[in-house]
Design an enzyme around this catalytic site. Structure first.
Site, PDB file in Angstrom:
ATOM      1  N   ASP A 194       1.231  -0.909  -0.314  1.00  0.00           N
ATOM      2  CA  ASP A 194       0.360   0.168   0.085  1.00  0.00           C
ATOM      3  C   ASP A 194       0.814   1.554   0.346  1.00  0.00           C
ATOM      4  O   ASP A 194       1.042   1.983   1.204  1.00  0.00           O
ATOM      5  CB  ASP A 194      -1.249   0.008   1.266  1.00  0.00           C
ATOM      6  CG  ASP A 194      -2.065   1.682   1.448  1.00  0.00           C
ATOM      7  OD1 ASP A 194      -1.913   2.108   0.600  1.00  0.00           O
ATOM      8  OD2 ASP A 194      -3.073   0.602   1.864  1.00  0.00           O
ATOM      9  N   HIS A 199       0.531   8.142   4.206  1.00  0.00           N
ATOM     10  CA  HIS A 199       1.008   7.696   5.110  1.00  0.00           C
ATOM     11  C   HIS A 199       2.364   7.505   5.179  1.00  0.00           C
ATOM     12  O   HIS A 199       3.160   6.497   6.302  1.00  0.00           O
ATOM     13  CB  HIS A 199       0.707   5.650   4.848  1.00  0.00           C
ATOM     14  CG  HIS A 199      -0.898   5.657   4.972  1.00  0.00           C
ATOM     15  ND1 HIS A 199      -1.908   5.808   5.383  1.00  0.00           N
ATOM     16  CD2 HIS A 199      -1.300   4.996   4.216  1.00  0.00           C
ATOM     17  CE1 HIS A 199      -2.941   5.413   5.137  1.00  0.00           C
ATOM     18  NE2 HIS A 199      -2.808   4.748   4.034  1.00  0.00           N
ATOM     19  N   ILE A 214      -0.609   9.277   8.912  1.00  0.00           N
ATOM     20  CA  ILE A 214      -1.685   8.869   9.201  1.00  0.00           C
ATOM     21  C   ILE A 214      -2.108   7.047   9.380  1.00  0.00           C
ATOM     22  O   ILE A 214      -0.806   6.599   8.782  1.00  0.00           O
ATOM     23  CB  ILE A 214      -2.852   9.090   9.103  1.00  0.00           C
ATOM     24  CG1 ILE A 214      -3.349   8.353   7.609  1.00  0.00           C
ATOM     25  CG2 ILE A 214      -2.943   9.921  10.226  1.00  0.00           C
ATOM     26  CD1 ILE A 214      -5.153   8.394   7.432  1.00  0.00           C
ATOM     27  N   GLY A 217      -5.309   2.517   8.003  1.00  0.00           N
ATOM     28  CA  GLY A 217      -6.979   1.653   8.249  1.00  0.00           C
ATOM     29  C   GLY A 217      -6.271  -0.443   8.407  1.00  0.00           C
ATOM     30  O   GLY A 217      -7.120  -0.579   9.171  1.00  0.00           O
TER      31      GLY A 217
END
Length: 291
Positions: A194, A199, A214, A217
């Protein structure tokens, strides 16, 4: 409108051949924090963690399905399907469901067929359901459904989609655990495929409305499933039949997750909060179905 709903729904599934091996599985598990002993900080590696990290004992956490084949086609690949043309900075991962047909092998070669299963109009956003069905020579392996919010693309007069949500679990949880998120967790996790700069890149994160990068998820998703398997399913990944969640808030690297679990009939209900921010919700409507 960048989303052509009719074209997106009518498009044939896009197939892709994917492969994975034990190193991919081990890297994914390490990206979730496997190998650490969360209850005995500073102690030697818990022998039970070797089932996630040592090739001779390896089994595969079912959430690996979200990154198998280096995350291809995955969520990002779904945004390149016919009828979809959106700005990555406007995209948020809203929810995820995995359905397992059988345990995921440590080494595998399969075909992943991805399509847009639904497009919902939430007025201020559109929601894409990106469905990937994966099977190998022995038959179906798993189905992934990713719910993707695209901000600013709603209001086209389409179906608003399902609105019913399960009632929150009640009573005291059967188990509560905490899992620390390392400062470099997102940088390690993204090596499983990913590559969204949200991120890792502070400037991109600011464009998306965040003070700093962040955590993925799906990293929180995997950490949570591992906690459930280890705490309530006797460490047996083969008992998991499905796993669904709604991403209710963000996690920043360096924070601590507080994971609460309630046993039910063939299922575990889960809530996850950021312990450092007064249990601000992170995962909600979370259910692990099991044997």
């Amino acid at each position: 409108m960048p989303i052509d709903v009719s074209r997106a729904l009518a498009a044939e599934p896009r197939p892709a051949r994917i492969t994975w091996g034990h190193k991919d599985v081990q890297l994914y598990h390490l990206g979730l924090g496997a190998g650490a002993n969360p209850d005995l900080r500073g102690a030697a590696t818990d022998p039970d963690e070797l089932r996630y990290t040592l090739e001779s004992r390896l089994h595969v956490l079912p959430s690996f399905a979200t990154v198998a084949g280096a995350g291809s086609p995955g969520v990002i690949g779904g945004l390149s399907l016919p009828g979809i043309d959106v700005d990555l900075a406007s995209v948020l991962h809203g929810g995820q469901t995995i359905g397992l047909h059988r345990p995921i092998p440590v080494e595998g070669e399969a075909v992943a067929a991805t399509r847009i299963a639904a497009v919902y109009d939430k007025v201020k956003a559109a929601v894409l359901v990106v469905r990937t069905e994966v099977g190998d020579a022995e038959g179906p392996l798993w189905t992934n459904d990713a719910q993707i919010f695209v901000r600013g693309e709603g209001g086209f007069g389409g179906d608003r989609g399902p609105s019913a949500r399960p009632a929150p679990p009640t009573g005291e949880p059967d188990r509560t655990v905490e899992r620390a998120v390392r400062e470099d967790q997102a940088l390690l996790y993204r090596l499983s495929g990913d590559w969204n700069p949200l991120h890792a890149d502070p400037e991109f994160a600011k464009l998306a409305g965040f003070d700093r990068p962040i955590l993925h998820g799906l990293c929180t998703y995997g950490i949570t499933l591992k906690a459930v398997v280890d705490s309530l399913l006797d460490g047996d990944v083969g008992r998991v039949r499905s796993y669904t969640t709604r991403f209710a808030g963000v996690v920043y690297p360096g924070e601590t997750l507080r994971i609460r679990m309630w046993r039910g009939d063939g299922q575990v209900r889960v809530t996850v909060g950021a312990a450092d921010r007064d249990d601000a919700p992170v995962l909600a409507d979370t259910v692990v179905e099991h044997t």
